[in-house]
Design an enzyme around this catalytic site. Structure first.
Site, PDB file in Angstrom:
ATOM      1  N   ASP A 100     -36.132 -19.939  19.995  1.00 21.58           N
ATOM      2  CA  ASP A 100     -34.914 -19.880  19.201  1.00 21.58           C
ATOM      3  C   ASP A 100     -34.988 -20.824  18.006  1.00 21.58           C
ATOM      4  OD1 ASP A 100     -34.818 -22.151  20.802  1.00 21.58           O
ATOM      5  OD2 ASP A 100     -32.868 -21.709  21.679  1.00 21.58           O
ATOM      6  N   ASP A 137     -36.846 -27.921  16.687  1.00 21.50           N
ATOM      7  CA  ASP A 137     -36.130 -29.148  16.320  1.00 21.50           C
ATOM      8  C   ASP A 137     -37.160 -30.274  16.242  1.00 21.50           C
ATOM      9  OD1 ASP A 137     -34.383 -31.185  15.889  1.00 21.50           O
ATOM     10  OD2 ASP A 137     -33.181 -30.882  17.676  1.00 21.50           O
ATOM     11  N   GLY A 143     -39.904 -30.238  17.996  1.00 28.38           N
ATOM     12  CA  GLY A 143     -41.202 -29.624  18.249  1.00 28.38           C
ATOM     13  C   GLY A 143     -41.752 -29.934  19.632  1.00 28.38           C
ATOM     14  N   THR A 152     -40.692 -29.039  22.623  1.00 32.27           N
ATOM     15  CA  THR A 152     -40.736 -27.862  23.497  1.00 32.27           C
ATOM     16  C   THR A 152     -41.928 -26.985  23.147  1.00 32.27           C
ATOM     17  OG1 THR A 152     -38.336 -27.887  23.607  1.00 32.27           O
ATOM     18  CG2 THR A 152     -39.428 -25.861  24.306  1.00 32.27           C
ATOM     19  N   LEU A 153     -42.084 -26.700  21.869  1.00 32.15           N
ATOM     20  CA  LEU A 153     -43.194 -25.848  21.454  1.00 32.15           C
ATOM     21  C   LEU A 153     -44.532 -26.469  21.805  1.00 32.15           C
ATOM     22  CD1 LEU A 153     -42.344 -24.310  17.993  1.00 32.15           C
ATOM     23  CD2 LEU A 153     -42.607 -23.187  20.205  1.00 32.15           C
ATOM     24  N   ARG A 168     -23.324 -19.361  23.461  1.00 36.93           N
ATOM     25  CA  ARG A 168     -24.526 -18.527  23.404  1.00 36.93           C
ATOM     26  C   ARG A 168     -24.243 -17.092  23.001  1.00 36.93           C
ATOM     27  NH1 ARG A 168     -28.768 -21.272  25.637  1.00 36.93           N
ATOM     28  NH2 ARG A 168     -28.318 -22.449  27.511  1.00 36.93           N
TER      29      ARG A 168
HETATM   30  P1  IMP Z   1     -37.322 -29.388  20.359  1.00 35.07           P
HETATM   31  O1  IMP Z   1     -38.114 -29.468  21.619  1.00 35.07           O
HETATM   32  O2  IMP Z   1     -36.711 -30.700  19.964  1.00 35.07           O
HETATM   33  O3  IMP Z   1     -38.019 -28.713  19.217  1.00 35.07           O
HETATM   34  O4  IMP Z   1     -36.041 -28.571  20.688  1.00 35.07           O
HETATM   35  C1  IMP Z   1     -36.140 -27.282  20.960  1.00 35.07           C
HETATM   36  C2  IMP Z   1     -35.127 -26.856  21.990  1.00 35.07           C
HETATM   37  O5  IMP Z   1     -33.922 -27.640  21.973  1.00 35.07           O
HETATM   38  C3  IMP Z   1     -34.744 -25.483  21.572  1.00 35.07           C
HETATM   39  O6  IMP Z   1     -35.521 -24.562  22.293  1.00 35.07           O
HETATM   40  C4  IMP Z   1     -33.295 -25.417  21.906  1.00 35.07           C
HETATM   41  O7  IMP Z   1     -33.190 -24.962  23.234  1.00 35.07           O
HETATM   42  C5  IMP Z   1     -32.799 -26.817  21.820  1.00 35.07           C
HETATM   43  N1  IMP Z   1     -32.180 -27.101  20.501  1.00 35.07           N
HETATM   44  C6  IMP Z   1     -32.669 -27.862  19.510  1.00 35.07           C
HETATM   45  N2  IMP Z   1     -31.848 -27.912  18.469  1.00 35.07           N
HETATM   46  C7  IMP Z   1     -30.795 -27.125  18.797  1.00 35.07           C
HETATM   47  C8  IMP Z   1     -29.581 -26.759  18.107  1.00 35.07           C
HETATM   48  O8  IMP Z   1     -29.292 -27.144  16.967  1.00 35.07           O
HETATM   49  N3  IMP Z   1     -28.738 -25.951  18.792  1.00 35.07           N
HETATM   50  C9  IMP Z   1     -29.001 -25.489  20.050  1.00 35.07           C
HETATM   51  N4  IMP Z   1     -30.118 -25.801  20.714  1.00 35.07           N
HETATM   52  C10 IMP Z   1     -31.011 -26.616  20.102  1.00 35.07           C
HETATM   53 MG    MG Z   2     -34.975 -23.330  23.636  1.00 35.72          MG
END
Ligand code: IMP
Ligand code: MG
Length: 177
Positions: free
Chosen positions: A100, A103, A105, A107-108, A165
């Site tokens: 989705d 943010d 990174g 998770t990726l 959601r």
């Molecule tokens: P990351 O691991 O920080 O890149 O965050 C990724 C995960 O955090 C995404 O897959 C979302 O599930 C959640 N996330 C990050 N930013 C947002 C946001 O602005 N709204 C909702 N979910 C978010």
């Molecule tokens: Mg996510």
């Protein structure tokens, strides 16, 4: 706890148009490559994956995994763990990881390492949204829907505390608390 009404950022039509563009590019890039494995990260990417998959013209199948973040609400700690694995094997397959939003990174990075270890034929990333911020390392995302500001967005699969959601559009909120 109060859940504020989001300020609209991306409308249904803009999202649908961009999803169609991404699907056309992906269909062209994977034409003739055999069956594509779409891997969605739950819960946030399920709607995006469904709409994207519906627009693809290449043979594909979809599978999902779920990850948990330590931390809560809009304040992740950057630690990620696998909560539910894929049903299918991806060894030797062309895999498109569908997320989705990018943010931090974290998770990726986690999911990429997990999937790479299973020896797919290829592994690329498609994210609906990417926040404008510095990331180290910067994940290599082949397909990005929209570059957005570093704000909390909800709707079209994205949540705050499991709310919002099912909104058909993407909007911005100030996370309460
Ligand atoms: P990351 O691991 O920080 O890149 O965050 C990724 C995960 O955090 C995404 O897959 C979302 O599930 C959640 N996330 C990050 N930013 C947002 C946001 O602005 N709204 C909702 N979910 C978010
Ligand atoms: Mg996510």
């Amino acid at each position: 706890m109060e859940f504020p009404t989001p300020r609209p950022l991306l409308g249904e039509e803009a999202i649908a148009a961009r999803v169609a563009e991404l699907a056309a590019r992906i269909s062209a890039d994977y034409a003739g490559a055999g069956e594509l494995s779409l891997v969605g990260v739950l819960e946030g990417a399920s709607r995006f994956l469904r709409d994207l998959s519906g627009r693809l013209t290449v043979p594909r199948r979809a599978d999902f995994l779920s990850v948990a973040h330590y931390g809560d609400g809009a304040v992740p700690t950057g630690e990620v763990r696998l909560r539910r694995d894929l049903h299918g094997d991806i060894a030797g397959r062309h895999v498109l990881l569908v997320e989705d939003i990018v943010d931090t990174g974290a998770t990726l990075g986690f999911v990429q390492r997990l999937l790479r270890a299973r020896d797919p034929a290829s592994l690329e990333i498609c994210a609906l949204l990417r926040k404008a911020k510095r990331r180290d390392p910067e994940p290599d995302v082949a397909y990005v829907g929209f570059e957005i500001a570093d704000e909390w967005v909800v709707g079209y699969g994205l949540d705050y505390a499991d709310r919002y959601r099912t909104l058909p559009y993407v909007g911005v909120i100030d996370p309460p608390g």
